[in-house]
Motif scaffolding. Structure first.
Motif, mmCIF file in Angstrom:
data_model
loop_
_atom_site.group_PDB
_atom_site.id
_atom_site.type_symbol
_atom_site.label_atom_id
_atom_site.label_comp_id
_atom_site.label_asym_id
_atom_site.label_seq_id
_atom_site.Cartn_x
_atom_site.Cartn_y
_atom_site.Cartn_z
ATOM 1 N N PRO A 67 0.817 -1.226 0.000
ATOM 2 C CA PRO A 67 0.000 0.000 0.000
ATOM 3 C C PRO A 67 0.845 1.269 0.000
ATOM 4 O O PRO A 67 0.450 2.276 -0.581
ATOM 5 N N ALA A 68 2.025 1.198 0.649
ATOM 6 C CA ALA A 68 2.895 2.379 0.659
ATOM 7 C C ALA A 68 3.362 2.718 -0.749
ATOM 8 O O ALA A 68 3.557 3.889 -1.087
ATOM 9 N N GLY A 69 3.533 1.687 -1.599
ATOM 10 C CA GLY A 69 3.891 1.956 -2.990
ATOM 11 C C GLY A 69 2.836 2.773 -3.704
ATOM 12 O O GLY A 69 3.151 3.611 -4.554
ATOM 13 N N LEU A 70 1.573 2.554 -3.374
ATOM 14 C CA LEU A 70 0.497 3.361 -3.952
ATOM 15 C C LEU A 70 0.635 4.820 -3.543
ATOM 16 O O LEU A 70 0.401 5.730 -4.341
ATOM 17 N N LEU A 71 1.018 5.027 -2.290
ATOM 18 C CA LEU A 71 1.174 6.398 -1.806
ATOM 19 C C LEU A 71 2.321 7.100 -2.517
ATOM 20 O O LEU A 71 2.231 8.281 -2.877
ATOM 21 N N VAL A 72 3.422 6.377 -2.735
ATOM 22 C CA VAL A 72 4.559 6.959 -3.454
ATOM 23 C C VAL A 72 4.156 7.307 -4.878
ATOM 24 O O VAL A 72 4.530 8.363 -5.407
ATOM 25 N N ALA A 73 3.386 6.425 -5.522
ATOM 26 C CA ALA A 73 2.938 6.703 -6.886
ATOM 27 C C ALA A 73 2.007 7.907 -6.937
ATOM 28 O O ALA A 73 2.013 8.670 -7.897
ATOM 29 N N ARG A 74 1.217 8.091 -5.907
ATOM 30 C CA ARG A 74 0.251 9.190 -5.872
ATOM 31 C C ARG A 74 0.930 10.528 -5.592
ATOM 32 O O ARG A 74 0.657 11.525 -6.263
ATOM 33 N N TRP A 75 1.802 10.562 -4.606
ATOM 34 C CA TRP A 75 2.401 11.819 -4.147
ATOM 35 C C TRP A 75 3.778 12.103 -4.743
ATOM 36 O O TRP A 75 4.222 13.243 -4.746
ATOM 37 N N GLY A 76 4.484 11.062 -5.191
ATOM 38 C CA GLY A 76 5.838 11.254 -5.675
ATOM 39 C C GLY A 76 6.859 10.961 -4.595
ATOM 40 O O GLY A 76 6.623 11.165 -3.398
ATOM 41 N N ALA A 77 8.050 10.485 -5.025
ATOM 42 C CA ALA A 77 9.070 10.055 -4.073
ATOM 43 C C ALA A 77 9.602 11.220 -3.237
ATOM 44 O O ALA A 77 9.850 11.078 -2.029
ATOM 45 N N ARG A 78 9.784 12.385 -3.867
ATOM 46 C CA ARG A 78 10.344 13.531 -3.139
ATOM 47 C C ARG A 78 9.425 13.937 -1.998
ATOM 48 O O ARG A 78 9.875 14.144 -0.858
ATOM 49 N N ARG A 79 8.141 14.082 -2.283
ATOM 50 C CA ARG A 79 7.209 14.541 -1.256
ATOM 51 C C ARG A 79 7.095 13.519 -0.127
ATOM 52 O O ARG A 79 7.092 13.885 1.052
ATOM 53 N N VAL A 80 7.007 12.225 -0.480
ATOM 54 C CA VAL A 80 6.865 11.191 0.546
ATOM 55 C C VAL A 80 8.103 11.155 1.444
ATOM 56 O O VAL A 80 7.993 11.011 2.675
ATOM 57 N N THR A 81 9.284 11.307 0.854
ATOM 58 C CA THR A 81 10.509 11.258 1.654
ATOM 59 C C THR A 81 10.600 12.444 2.603
ATOM 60 O O THR A 81 10.967 12.293 3.777
ATOM 61 N N ILE A 82 10.278 13.616 2.122
ATOM 62 C CA ILE A 82 10.331 14.802 2.984
ATOM 63 C C ILE A 82 9.307 14.694 4.108
ATOM 64 O O ILE A 82 9.615 14.967 5.277
ATOM 65 N N ILE A 83 8.079 14.284 3.762
ATOM 66 C CA ILE A 83 7.051 14.124 4.789
ATOM 67 C C ILE A 83 7.471 13.052 5.796
ATOM 68 O O ILE A 83 7.255 13.194 7.009
ATOM 69 N N GLY A 84 8.116 11.982 5.302
ATOM 70 C CA GLY A 84 8.599 10.946 6.207
ATOM 71 C C GLY A 84 9.645 11.465 7.177
ATOM 72 O O GLY A 84 9.619 11.135 8.375
ATOM 73 N N ASP A 85 10.567 12.295 6.680
ATOM 74 C CA ASP A 85 11.580 12.880 7.564
ATOM 75 C C ASP A 85 10.939 13.781 8.618
ATOM 76 O O ASP A 85 11.321 13.750 9.793
ATOM 77 N N ILE A 86 9.982 14.603 8.192
ATOM 78 C CA ILE A 86 9.311 15.493 9.142
ATOM 79 C C ILE A 86 8.537 14.686 10.181
ATOM 80 O O ILE A 86 8.567 14.994 11.384
ATOM 81 N N ALA A 87 7.848 13.637 9.722
ATOM 82 C CA ALA A 87 7.095 12.802 10.660
ATOM 83 C C ALA A 87 8.020 12.126 11.663
ATOM 84 O O ALA A 87 7.716 12.070 12.870
ATOM 85 N N ASP A 88 9.164 11.618 11.188
ATOM 86 C CA ASP A 88 10.119 10.987 12.110
ATOM 87 C C ASP A 88 10.684 11.994 13.102
ATOM 88 O O ASP A 88 10.935 11.664 14.265
ATOM 89 N N THR A 89 10.900 13.220 12.640
ATOM 90 C CA THR A 89 11.375 14.266 13.556
ATOM 91 C C THR A 89 10.392 14.448 14.710
ATOM 92 O O THR A 89 10.783 14.477 15.889
ATOM 93 N N VAL A 90 9.117 14.559 14.370
ATOM 94 C CA VAL A 90 8.088 14.779 15.394
ATOM 95 C C VAL A 90 7.949 13.555 16.297
ATOM 96 O O VAL A 90 7.879 13.670 17.534
ATOM 97 N N LEU A 91 7.915 12.362 15.702
ATOM 98 C CA LEU A 91 7.673 11.149 16.487
ATOM 99 C C LEU A 91 8.830 10.847 17.436
ATOM 100 O O LEU A 91 8.608 10.505 18.610
#
Length: 419
Positions: A68-92
């Motif tokens: 399912p995460a592959g669907l999200l990458v296809a929808r949003w793009g690798a750059r956006r998913v990676t940046i959002i992932g970094d921000i989410a990890d920062t907060v968590l």
């Protein structure tokens, strides 16, 4: 006729350098968290069982949510998913010391945070590889070299992260090390923010894409064979890794310095191998590169079952690990580039999910095997398995599959789907 210009080496691309820098920084943070968070749990709860539960909860979402995460990458793009992932990890990650100091961190809340970190990782891992391909281009040699340099960054982080975390934990404690971990993810996001945006039509989130990605992987004989062999090595090598401290105890008088030497040889051999692959990637086709690497690793692994001095054992471990990037880097390059572009985000997560499932299963099985069988017998079994994987890769290279036409897809690209 004009010949097409040769693709530039990956390190000459400023986009690639930013991706590699972000990967190294975030990997250092991940490795620090891997040591600091379980230590924090152990010190605050006094329970090894709870510490083990933290490991399981963190890794479990990766195989479960990989597709399912592959669907999200296809929808949003690798750059956006990676940046959002970094921000989410920062907060968590920062939430752990923040809530603990406020007296608002019961164990169940910690497990929720750890599970969310695992959920982020499920999309982050596939997005990283896609972002790497976007920064390099579509040349197989360049992508193979780029993946090798990518593995060099992660291998180096495996040295730097735990060592830095150990030193810092001794001075400031595991809780405060988590603040530093959070900062590394924020820095990674900042490095990736400067990358150019890739214009693409958003792909609808459809289970058909996920299913078609899995079917494509199994239908394509090249991808199927490469993935099977890489998965085989990914299952066998955790057994070797678990054998190293057992070997130090059984063969070398339980000397902890020998255990450290063998583990260092593992990381050092992997780092050297990734550099070599990056240098030679343009000269050898991916399937032949994987065949040579698989054969070399299998031959060296036959030396491990025999009693020998610690120094030669360390050299054997380093040599085996040095050959393995020649298998994994070409495999990832083909899994990234061979499928049609609209299916690429859905093929690699299938393989990633299989690896993440195989690794903990291999560790569990190895523990049982070492309880009931001699060390040499288990390592001989590993050598047999590695030899079978090498034969599969050699047969694939012999059939010259690099000119083979990829299979047709049943699912049309996004721009052919009527809305």
């Amino acid at each position: 006729m004009k010949t097409a210009p040769a693709p530039r080496p990956p390190l000459r691309s400023w986009q690639f350098r930013r991706v590699i820098a972000a990967e190294f920084v975030s990997s250092v943070g991940t490795q620090m968290t891997t040591l600091a968070l379980p230590w924090f749990v152990l010190m605050t709860t006094g329970s090894p069982a709870r510490m083990g539960l933290v490991f399981v909860i963190q890794i479990l979402p990766v195989p479960l949510l990989g597709m399912p995460a592959g669907l999200l990458v296809a929808r949003w793009g690798a750059r956006r998913v990676t940046i959002i992932g970094d921000i989410a990890d920062t907060v968590l990650v920062a939430a752990v010391p923040t809530l603990y100091l406020a007296g608002l961190l019961p164990f169940w809340a910690l497990l929720v945070i750890v599970a969310l970190i695992g959920c982020v990782a499920s999309a982050y891992l596939s997005a990283q590889r896609m972002l790497l391909a976007e920064a390099i281009g579509s040349d197989e040699g360049a992508v193979t070299a780029g993946n090798a340099l990518f593995e060099t960054a992660t291998s180096s982080a495996r040295f730097v992260g735990p060592a830095a975390a150990g030193l810092l934990m001794a001075k400031v404690g595991a809780l405060h090390v988590l603040w530093i971990d959070a900062a590394t993810f924020a820095l990674s996001a900042a490095l990736l923010t400067g990358l150019p945006r890739r214009e693409r039509k958003p792909e609808p989130l459809s289970a058909n894409r996920m299913t078609e990605g899995a079917r494509y992987l199994f239908r394509d004989p090249v991808l199927r064979t490469m993935a099977l062999a890489a998965l085989g090595y990914g299952t066998l090598m955790p057994v070797v890794l678990l054998a190293l401290p057992i070997m130090a105890r059984a063969r070398y008088d339980a000397a902890p310095e020998i255990a450290g030497l063998l583990l260092a040889a593992w990381g050092g051999g992997t780092a050297i191998g990734t550099v070599i692959v990056a240098r030679l990637a343009r000269r050898v086709t991916p399937t032949r590169f994987a065949a040579y690497g698989g054969a070399g690793a299998a031959l060296v692994l036959w030396l491990l079952p025999w009693d020998q001095p610690a120094a030669t054992t360390a050299l054997t471990v380093a040599a085996a690990c040095m050959f393995l990037p020649a298998v994994t880097a070409p495999a990832v390059a083909l899994l990234t580039l061979r499928p049609p572009e609209h299916l690429r985000p859905h093929v690699l997560p299938v393989f990633g999910a299989a690896v993440f499932i195989a690794s903990p299963v291999a560790y569990a099985a190895a523990g049982v095997l070492f309880e009931h069988l001699p060390l040499g017998a288990v390592l001989a079994g590993v050598a047999v398995g590695a030899t079978l994987c090498a034969l599969i890769l050699l047969d694939l290279a012999r059939r010259d599959p690099d000119r083979a036409t990829p299979p047709e897809t049943d699912c049309p690209p996004p721009d052919m789907i009527s809305t």
